[in-house]
Design an enzyme around this catalytic site. Structure first.
Site, short mmCIF file in Angstrom:
data_model
loop_
_atom_site.label_atom_id
_atom_site.label_comp_id
_atom_site.label_asym_id
_atom_site.label_seq_id
_atom_site.Cartn_x
_atom_site.Cartn_y
_atom_site.Cartn_z
N ASP A 105 0.85 -1.19 0.00
CA ASP A 105 0.00 0.00 0.00
C ASP A 105 0.89 1.24 0.00
O ASP A 105 1.69 1.43 0.92
CB ASP A 105 -0.91 0.00 1.23
N ASP A 165 -2.90 4.69 -2.43
CA ASP A 165 -3.97 5.20 -1.59
C ASP A 165 -4.30 6.65 -1.94
O ASP A 165 -3.40 7.47 -2.19
CB ASP A 165 -3.54 5.12 -0.12
N GLU A 197 -6.42 4.20 -6.05
CA GLU A 197 -7.71 4.47 -5.41
C GLU A 197 -8.22 5.81 -5.91
O GLU A 197 -7.64 6.86 -5.63
CB GLU A 197 -7.56 4.49 -3.89
N HIS A 199 -10.81 -2.99 3.06
CA HIS A 199 -10.60 -2.59 4.46
C HIS A 199 -11.38 -1.34 4.86
O HIS A 199 -11.42 -1.00 6.04
CB HIS A 199 -9.11 -2.32 4.67
N ASP A 200 -11.95 -0.64 3.90
CA ASP A 200 -12.69 0.59 4.18
C ASP A 200 -14.20 0.41 4.14
O ASP A 200 -14.94 1.40 4.13
CB ASP A 200 -12.30 1.68 3.17
#
Length: 597
Positions: A102, A208, A264, A342-343
């Protein structure tokens, strides 16, 4: 259109996302770690996946679970060391697997050396590595923020620094100051940090908050849409004027290696904007996460807020799936295919059903969806055993993530601190809180679900349903969710020409009814065709596909006992099937039918 002419390893990859804190605790401190992940490499490989994506593992004060990085070249000590990561990379490569990390470069922690230097003085050489602005003053001489932007986590996005008398910008937490990508020295320092890991064998990055790196240079006020003191500035801080310049410059670094990149892409999900990032001739990113697939039950209010009252309808996933499956061939781009991360809350609980009578079928139906679409599938650890959200009997104390708790506390304050008036907020947390995607992995029915040793206190809530829903109980069970995932992953690899690279043709709602999602995949080189039917309801659904009445199909896979006679199939609730002309889908039934094999 077929994309078979432009094959690549990252198109054929299946990515398994691991939230490091929640996967496997090897040393009994209640927190997952890199050695724990290493110990499970054989299990991960046995699923049939070939790539791992790790959520952030870098040194961090953990104010936002590692998305606040204090040193890009060091590892958060409870997770392990750089040497542990190297061991993981080597073990994955020895098993013909790859590792994505990430990459968080829109912002750092306020404990990063760069920010400490930047903050030290207005004249520091790194002052311009972040966004610093003078305050404004109202008519009464009261100090005000430089603009009215609202933080993504609530409150102002600007924070006053007493020592230097200026505000700094932090779109997330106050401890996550945004980097100023206009500064070339900062960009080159970031690229050096990327090379540090690429030189050690990392195979790519998930970037990210990728499109927040370019802001409008004037940082203007956001449009006022309500009477709140702070407003969304997304039109000025997302996909700004130099965004594509930065990505192409970054791509030049990646091209020194054989990397995979997925960005993202927040606040941006229209066809033209997405195509500009992933079109092959653009030479920017391999693929993006647009986010629309994980907000299908967001609020119906004008702000489409995450915790606003909303509801999922199968029509939404039909629209999103049809759009991106059609768009990517047009722009010569490539999709990411996912439902969980994960969000987000778990898709099983939000878009299907975690009720005991439907849970297994629903989990299998969603697996069928993920693995029969063109694009690179991303699965979140635990999907393969049907992990679900925390149930309704958990109170707010079970939720520890900063996003959800900040929202709860903000609403609670407006209601006079009365928790009895918070039922609507709890309903939304129970569906959408980030905690659900971060629940500890359910390995077995021993204490702490086998995630951590008995007698330790796990870092966050473990879902009590682990006793019945865990890896050990499914690993040798031929009808389990885990067995179905393995079957689907093997079929995707076996029929890569069809399920990875084949063309996509949707069935209309008029063909299938509003609760059934249907589409055809076809390999034009071989003439092989697959018909996929997915029941997103808890009721039996009958589907008659007239265009297939004269074709002979065979069942490739189904999550239900199929009853196919003269092109007649019934789909159970949440059923999935690939095949047939007249289909009855049982609740959450799924069927995949093929011909030409």
């Amino acid at each position: 259109m077929s994309s078979a002419s432009s094959k690549a390893w990252w198109k054929e990859a299946v990515v398994y996302q691991i939230y490091p804190a929640s996967f496997k605790d090897s040393n009994g401190d209640g927190l997952g770690d890199i050695p724990g992940i290493i110990s499970k490499v054989p299990y991960i490989k046995s699923l049939g996946v070939d790539t791992i994506w790790l959520s952030p593992i870098f040194a961090s004060p953990q104010n936002d679970m590692g998305y606040d990085i204090s040193d890009y070249r060091a590892i958060h000590a409870p997770y392990g060391t750089v040497e542990d990561v190297q061991t993981l990379i080597d073990q994955l490569h020895n098993n013909n697997m790859r590792l994505l990390m990430d990459l968080v470069v829109n912002h750092t922690s306020d404990e990063h050396a760069w920010f400490k230097e930047s903050r030290s003085s207005r004249d520091d050489p790194k002052r311009d590595w972040y966004f610093w602005r003078d305050p404004k003053f109202d008519a009464n001489g009261n100090r005000k923020e430089p603009n009215n932007w609202k933080s993504i986590f609530g409150g102002s996005a600007w924070h006053f620094d007493e020592q230097t008398g200026q505000y700094y910008l932090a779109l997330f937490l106050p401890s996550q100051p945004d980097l100023n990508w206009e500064n070339e020295d900062m960009r080159q320092a970031s690229y050096d940090d990327m090379r540090f890991w690429l030189d050690r064998g990392v195979d790519g990055f998930r970037i990210d908050s990728m499109n927040l790196m370019s802001k409008h240079p004037d940082l203007p006020d956001g449009k006022i849409v309500d009477d709140e003191p702070y407003q969304s500035g997304a039109e000025f801080f997302a996909s700004g004027p130099r965004m594509h310049d930065y990505i192409r410059e970054m791509r030049a670094v990646f091209d020194e290696y054989d990397t995979m990149t997925v960005g993202e892409l927040g606040f941006t999900n229209d066809e033209e904007s997405v195509g500009a990032y992933v079109g092959k001739d653009r030479h920017e990113l391999n693929m993006v996460f647009t986010g629309d697939i994980v907000d299908m039950d967001f609020g119906s209010d004008s702000n489409h807020s995450k915790y606003g009252r909303g509801a999922f309808h199968p029509r939404k996933i039909r629209q999103i799936t049809d759009m991106w499956q059609r768009v990517m061939p047009k722009v010569n781009g490539w999709n990411s295919v996912y439902l969980d991360n994960h969000d987000s809350g778990r898709s099983l609980s939000r878009y299907a059903s975690d009720a005991p009578e439907h849970r297994s079928a629903a989990a299998k139906m969603l697996a069928t969806y993920l693995l029969t679409l063109s694009g690179t599938p991303f699965m979140l650890a635990g999907q393969e055993v049907g992990m679900a959200n925390l149930g309704k009997d958990y109170g707010v104390e079970a939720y520890i993530d900063v996003e959800g708790r900040n929202y709860y506390e903000a609403v609670l304050k407006t209601r006079g601190g009365d928790h009895s008036k918070m039922g609507d907020v709890m309903r939304e947390l129970q569906l959408k809180a980030r905690d659900h995607g971060r629940l500890p992995m359910q390995w077995d029915d021993s204490a702490n679900a086998g995630f951590s040793a008995e007698g330790t206190k796990p870092w966050m809530t473990i879902n009590r349903d682990y006793v019945d829903w865990n890896v050990a109980s499914q690993v040798d069970e031929p009808d389990s969710v885990l067995a179905y995932w393995r079957k689907m992953l093997a079929l995707r690899k076996e029929h890569s020409d069809l399920l990875t690279y084949g063309s996509y043709t949707p069935l209309s709602e008029g063909d299938t009814g509003e609760k059934v999602l249907g589409y055809e995949r076809q390999c034009h080189e071989t003439g092989k065709t697959a018909l996929v039917l997915l029941n997103f309801s808890d009721r039996e659904q009958k589907v008659q596909v007239k265009s297939f009445a004269q074709r002979e199909f065979e069942v490739l896979v189904s999550n239900q006992d199929t009853n196919i006679k003269a092109h007649n199939v019934t789909l159970m609730p949440h059923g999935a099937v690939i095949k047939a002309s007249y289909v009855t889908l049982m609740p959450f039934g799924a069927v995949v039918l093929v011909d030409g094999c």
